[in-house]
Design an enzyme around this catalytic site. Sequence first.
Site, short mmCIF file in Angstrom:
data_model
loop_
_atom_site.label_atom_id
_atom_site.label_comp_id
_atom_site.label_asym_id
_atom_site.label_seq_id
_atom_site.Cartn_x
_atom_site.Cartn_y
_atom_site.Cartn_z
CG ASP A 1 54.52 11.39 71.48
OD1 ASP A 1 53.54 10.44 71.91
OD2 ASP A 1 55.10 12.11 72.34
CB CYS B 1 51.89 12.60 73.84
SG CYS B 1 51.86 13.50 75.59
CB THR C 1 51.80 12.30 80.20
OG1 THR C 1 52.25 13.28 79.43
CG2 THR C 1 52.87 11.24 80.98
CG HIS D 1 30.65 22.84 81.98
ND1 HIS D 1 30.70 22.67 83.32
CD2 HIS D 1 29.19 22.37 81.82
CE1 HIS D 1 29.33 22.43 83.81
NE2 HIS D 1 28.67 22.23 82.72
CG HIS E 1 28.98 26.40 80.42
ND1 HIS E 1 29.54 26.47 81.74
CD2 HIS E 1 28.00 25.98 80.61
CE1 HIS E 1 28.91 25.86 82.59
NE2 HIS E 1 27.59 25.41 81.98
C1 RB5 Z 1 57.84 10.67 75.05
O1 RB5 Z 1 58.81 9.90 75.58
C2 RB5 Z 1 56.88 11.64 76.03
O2 RB5 Z 1 57.61 12.60 77.01
C3 RB5 Z 1 55.60 11.99 75.40
O3 RB5 Z 1 55.15 11.14 74.84
C4 RB5 Z 1 54.76 12.64 76.18
O4 RB5 Z 1 54.39 12.13 77.31
C5 RB5 Z 1 55.19 14.07 76.89
O5 RB5 Z 1 54.14 14.80 77.53
#
Ligand code: RB5
Length: 145
Positions: free
Chosen positions: A7, A64, A66, A97, A132
């Site tokens: 994203d 993304c 995080t 694994h 595994h």
């Molecule tokens: C987008 O702002 C953010 O929420 C997305 O990139 C991600 O970190 C969500 O888990």
Amino acid sequence: MIAIGSDHGGFELKEEIKKKLIQEGYEVKDFGTYSPESVDYPDIAKPVCMSILNGECEKGILICGTGIGISIAANKIHGIRAALCGDCFSARMAKEHNDANVIALGGRVLGPGLAWEIVKTWLGVKFQGGRHQTRVDKIHLLEQE
Ligand code: RB5
């Protein structure tokens, strides 16, 4: 073929990782996003994961902000084992694994150097099978419940 997608929160890191993969000789299919404009990560997770399930791509990299949202979305798709990794040990274990067919990264968490080491580690090792495999088979059974 390696599928890659992000994203907007992972866009910059996706571009870095894609460039490195191509430099290393990997074939890469980029499923977007193609600009820093806001998009919803499930809309990217889906085509990346489908390309693995239909055999077009072998493995996928999802990014993304995080890595959390996009890995949660990917793991809703039966047959996908997406591992959110922030270190090389986890990346190694994710393949050896868990036979993770997708690695998820946080573009706002990792610097490009560490992110690339994580990707290289995951790509460079093999699933160990044996006990595994039994556990991975049980994950598939959960999908059928
Ligand atoms: C987008 O702002 C953010 O929420 C997305 O990139 C991600 O970190 C969500 O888990």
